[in-house]
Design a protein around this motif. Structure first.
Motif, PDB file in Angstrom:
ATOM      1  N   LEU A 171      -1.506 -35.766  79.479  1.00  0.00           N
ATOM      2  CA  LEU A 171      -2.061 -36.896  78.384  1.00  0.00           C
ATOM      3  C   LEU A 171      -2.966 -36.272  77.484  1.00  0.00           C
ATOM      4  CD1 LEU A 171      -2.108 -39.780  77.677  1.00  0.00           C
ATOM      5  CD2 LEU A 171      -3.844 -40.276  79.242  1.00  0.00           C
ATOM      6  N   VAL A 172      -2.644 -36.410  75.970  1.00  0.00           N
ATOM      7  CA  VAL A 172      -3.657 -36.350  75.310  1.00  0.00           C
ATOM      8  C   VAL A 172      -3.761 -37.274  73.886  1.00  0.00           C
ATOM      9  CG1 VAL A 172      -1.700 -35.125  73.968  1.00  0.00           C
ATOM     10  CG2 VAL A 172      -4.015 -34.325  73.401  1.00  0.00           C
ATOM     11  N   GLN A 173      -4.795 -37.404  73.265  1.00  0.00           N
ATOM     12  CA  GLN A 173      -4.761 -38.321  71.984  1.00  0.00           C
ATOM     13  C   GLN A 173      -3.937 -37.758  70.864  1.00  0.00           C
ATOM     14  OE1 GLN A 173      -8.875 -39.121  71.546  1.00  0.00           O
ATOM     15  NE2 GLN A 173      -8.763 -40.858  72.760  1.00  0.00           N
ATOM     16  N   ALA A 174      -3.615 -38.635  70.065  1.00  0.00           N
ATOM     17  CA  ALA A 174      -2.922 -38.056  68.943  1.00  0.00           C
ATOM     18  C   ALA A 174      -3.622 -37.230  67.916  1.00  0.00           C
ATOM     19  CB  ALA A 174      -2.557 -39.422  67.754  1.00  0.00           C
ATOM     20  N   GLY A 175      -3.191 -36.145  67.388  1.00  0.00           N
ATOM     21  CA  GLY A 175      -3.838 -35.311  66.863  1.00  0.00           C
ATOM     22  C   GLY A 175      -4.509 -34.045  67.700  1.00  0.00           C
ATOM     23  N   GLY A 176      -4.218 -34.267  69.113  1.00  0.00           N
ATOM     24  CA  GLY A 176      -4.689 -33.132  70.007  1.00  0.00           C
ATOM     25  C   GLY A 176      -3.428 -32.086  70.212  1.00  0.00           C
ATOM     26  N   ASP A 211      13.103 -30.403  63.025  1.00  0.00           N
ATOM     27  CA  ASP A 211      12.518 -30.291  61.700  1.00  0.00           C
ATOM     28  C   ASP A 211      11.408 -31.054  61.651  1.00  0.00           C
ATOM     29  OD1 ASP A 211      15.509 -30.977  59.479  1.00  0.00           O
ATOM     30  OD2 ASP A 211      14.346 -29.143  60.275  1.00  0.00           O
ATOM     31  N   SER A 212      11.072 -31.965  62.863  1.00  0.00           N
ATOM     32  CA  SER A 212       9.860 -32.918  62.729  1.00  0.00           C
ATOM     33  C   SER A 212       8.923 -32.028  63.638  1.00  0.00           C
ATOM     34  CB  SER A 212      10.256 -34.421  63.395  1.00  0.00           C
ATOM     35  OG  SER A 212      10.710 -33.820  64.976  1.00  0.00           O
ATOM     36  N   VAL A 213       8.887 -31.051  63.908  1.00  0.00           N
ATOM     37  CA  VAL A 213       7.945 -30.468  64.761  1.00  0.00           C
ATOM     38  C   VAL A 213       7.585 -28.995  63.793  1.00  0.00           C
ATOM     39  CG1 VAL A 213       8.843 -31.269  66.793  1.00  0.00           C
ATOM     40  CG2 VAL A 213       9.363 -28.904  66.334  1.00  0.00           C
ATOM     41  N   LYS A 214       8.405 -28.520  63.031  1.00  0.00           N
ATOM     42  CA  LYS A 214       8.003 -27.604  62.276  1.00  0.00           C
ATOM     43  C   LYS A 214       6.525 -27.672  61.581  1.00  0.00           C
ATOM     44  CE  LYS A 214      12.776 -26.411  60.741  1.00  0.00           C
ATOM     45  NZ  LYS A 214      13.614 -26.177  59.634  1.00  0.00           N
ATOM     46  N   GLY A 215       5.807 -26.441  61.805  1.00  0.00           N
ATOM     47  CA  GLY A 215       4.640 -26.484  61.642  1.00  0.00           C
ATOM     48  C   GLY A 215       3.612 -26.955  62.366  1.00  0.00           C
ATOM     49  N   ARG A 216       4.136 -27.663  63.414  1.00  0.00           N
ATOM     50  CA  ARG A 216       3.017 -28.303  64.472  1.00  0.00           C
ATOM     51  C   ARG A 216       3.060 -27.457  65.771  1.00  0.00           C
ATOM     52  NH1 ARG A 216       3.544 -33.372  65.832  1.00  0.00           N
ATOM     53  NH2 ARG A 216       5.606 -33.451  65.889  1.00  0.00           N
ATOM     54  N   PHE A 217       4.720 -27.366  66.088  1.00  0.00           N
ATOM     55  CA  PHE A 217       4.941 -26.334  67.542  1.00  0.00           C
ATOM     56  C   PHE A 217       5.293 -25.033  67.176  1.00  0.00           C
ATOM     57  CE2 PHE A 217       6.638 -30.620  69.841  1.00  0.00           C
ATOM     58  CZ  PHE A 217       5.559 -31.233  69.474  1.00  0.00           C
ATOM     59  N   TYR A 263       6.241 -19.911  76.255  1.00  0.00           N
ATOM     60  CA  TYR A 263       5.317 -21.076  75.875  1.00  0.00           C
ATOM     61  C   TYR A 263       5.488 -21.813  74.756  1.00  0.00           C
ATOM     62  CZ  TYR A 263       2.516 -17.544  78.266  1.00  0.00           C
ATOM     63  OH  TYR A 263       1.738 -16.972  79.412  1.00  0.00           O
ATOM     64  N   LEU A 264       5.311 -23.041  74.676  1.00  0.00           N
ATOM     65  CA  LEU A 264       5.349 -23.900  73.648  1.00  0.00           C
ATOM     66  C   LEU A 264       4.010 -24.553  73.184  1.00  0.00           C
ATOM     67  CD1 LEU A 264       7.498 -25.280  71.462  1.00  0.00           C
ATOM     68  CD2 LEU A 264       7.482 -27.163  73.191  1.00  0.00           C
ATOM     69  N   GLN A 265       3.316 -24.062  72.150  1.00  0.00           N
ATOM     70  CA  GLN A 265       2.247 -24.744  71.737  1.00  0.00           C
ATOM     71  C   GLN A 265       2.534 -25.748  70.930  1.00  0.00           C
ATOM     72  OE1 GLN A 265      -0.667 -23.980  72.755  1.00  0.00           O
ATOM     73  NE2 GLN A 265      -1.683 -25.292  71.331  1.00  0.00           N
ATOM     74  N   MET A 266       1.904 -26.784  71.138  1.00  0.00           N
ATOM     75  CA  MET A 266       2.054 -28.106  70.638  1.00  0.00           C
ATOM     76  C   MET A 266       0.741 -28.523  69.887  1.00  0.00           C
ATOM     77  SD  MET A 266       4.820 -30.091  73.122  1.00  0.00           S
ATOM     78  CE  MET A 266       3.164 -30.318  74.366  1.00  0.00           C
ATOM     79  N   ASN A 267       0.482 -28.553  68.520  1.00  0.00           N
ATOM     80  CA  ASN A 267      -0.474 -29.136  68.044  1.00  0.00           C
ATOM     81  C   ASN A 267      -0.273 -30.340  67.076  1.00  0.00           C
ATOM     82  OD1 ASN A 267      -1.970 -26.701  68.769  1.00  0.00           O
ATOM     83  ND2 ASN A 267      -1.279 -25.608  67.055  1.00  0.00           N
ATOM     84  N   SER A 268      -1.265 -30.934  66.703  1.00  0.00           N
ATOM     85  CA  SER A 268      -1.229 -32.184  65.795  1.00  0.00           C
ATOM     86  C   SER A 268      -0.198 -32.982  66.423  1.00  0.00           C
ATOM     87  CB  SER A 268      -0.598 -31.605  64.397  1.00  0.00           C
ATOM     88  OG  SER A 268      -1.694 -30.895  63.577  1.00  0.00           O
ATOM     89  N   VAL A 325       1.343 -38.819  74.574  1.00  0.00           N
ATOM     90  CA  VAL A 325       0.329 -38.682  73.178  1.00  0.00           C
ATOM     91  C   VAL A 325       0.099 -40.226  73.010  1.00  0.00           C
ATOM     92  CG1 VAL A 325       0.001 -37.941  71.010  1.00  0.00           C
ATOM     93  CG2 VAL A 325       1.614 -36.724  72.351  1.00  0.00           C
ATOM     94  N   SER A 326      -1.203 -40.354  73.384  1.00  0.00           N
ATOM     95  CA  SER A 326      -1.697 -41.855  73.241  1.00  0.00           C
ATOM     96  C   SER A 326      -2.320 -42.020  71.621  1.00  0.00           C
ATOM     97  CB  SER A 326      -2.793 -42.113  74.014  1.00  0.00           C
ATOM     98  OG  SER A 326      -4.078 -41.371  73.862  1.00  0.00           O
ATOM     99  N   SER A 327      -1.794 -43.036  70.909  1.00  0.00           N
ATOM    100  CA  SER A 327      -2.419 -43.644  69.561  1.00  0.00           C
ATOM    101  C   SER A 327      -3.989 -43.862  69.595  1.00  0.00           C
ATOM    102  CB  SER A 327      -1.485 -44.501  69.169  1.00  0.00           C
ATOM    103  OG  SER A 327      -1.608 -45.748  69.704  1.00  0.00           O
TER     104      SER A 327
END
Length: 125
Positions: free
Chosen positions: A11-16, A62-68, A80-85, A123-125
Motif C-alpha cells: 500500500l502506498v500513497q499517490a505520488g509514492g 503508454d500510461s506508465v512511460k516515464g514512471r515505471f 524488477y519493476l520500479q514504479m514511481n509517481s 495506491v491510495s488517493s
C-alpha cells in the motif's frame, strides 16, 4: 516447468514509489522475455512492461512511460519493476510472466507461457 514468484507489492500513497521483483525457479533465465501485467477488479489483465529475451528491447504501456522502469541483469533473475509517481489508477494485482525466445509482440498476453501468482499494489488517493 518454470515457477515465477512476485514480491514487493503493498500500500502506498499517490505520488509514492514501489519496487516489484519477479524471481524464477531457474537460476538463469536469459533465454526468456519477461513481462509485467496487471489486473484491476472488474477489468481484464493488461500489459504494463516487458523486456525481450535478448534484453535489447523494453516496451511499456503508454500510461506508465516515464514512471515505471523494468530492469534486470543478463540472467534476468530477478526482473524488477520500479514504479514511481504512482496513481490510484495503478491499483491492481501485478503479475510477472515469461516466454522463451520472445523478441517481438511483447505486450501480447497470450504469448506468455508462465505466470506468477501476483502481488497486490494499492495506491491510495
Amino acid at each position: 516447468q518454470v515457477q515465477l514468484v512476485e514480491s514487493g507489492g503493498g500500500l502506498v500513497q499517490a505520488g509514492g514509489s514501489l519496487g516489484l521483483s519477479c524471481a524464477a525457479s531457474r537460476r538463469t533465465f536469459s533465454n526468456y522475455a519477461v513481462g509485467w501485467f496487471r489486473q484491476a477488479p472488474g477489468k481484464e489483465r493488461e500489459f504494463v512492461a516487458a523486456i525481450s529475451w535478448s534484453g535489447r528491447s523494453t516496451v511499456y504501456l503508454d500510461s506508465v512511460k516515464g514512471r515505471f522502469t523494468i530492469s534486470t541483469d543478463n540472467a534476468k533473475n530477478p526482473v524488477y519493476l520500479q514504479m514511481n509517481s504512482l496513481k490510484p489508477e495503478d491499483t491492481a494485482v501485478y503479475y510477472c510472466a515469461a516466454a522463451a525466445f520472445l523478441e517481438e509482440r511483447l505486450s501480447t498476453r497470450d504469448l506468455y507461457d508462465y505466470w506468477g501468482q501476483g502481488t497486490q499494489v494499492t495506491v491510495s488517493s
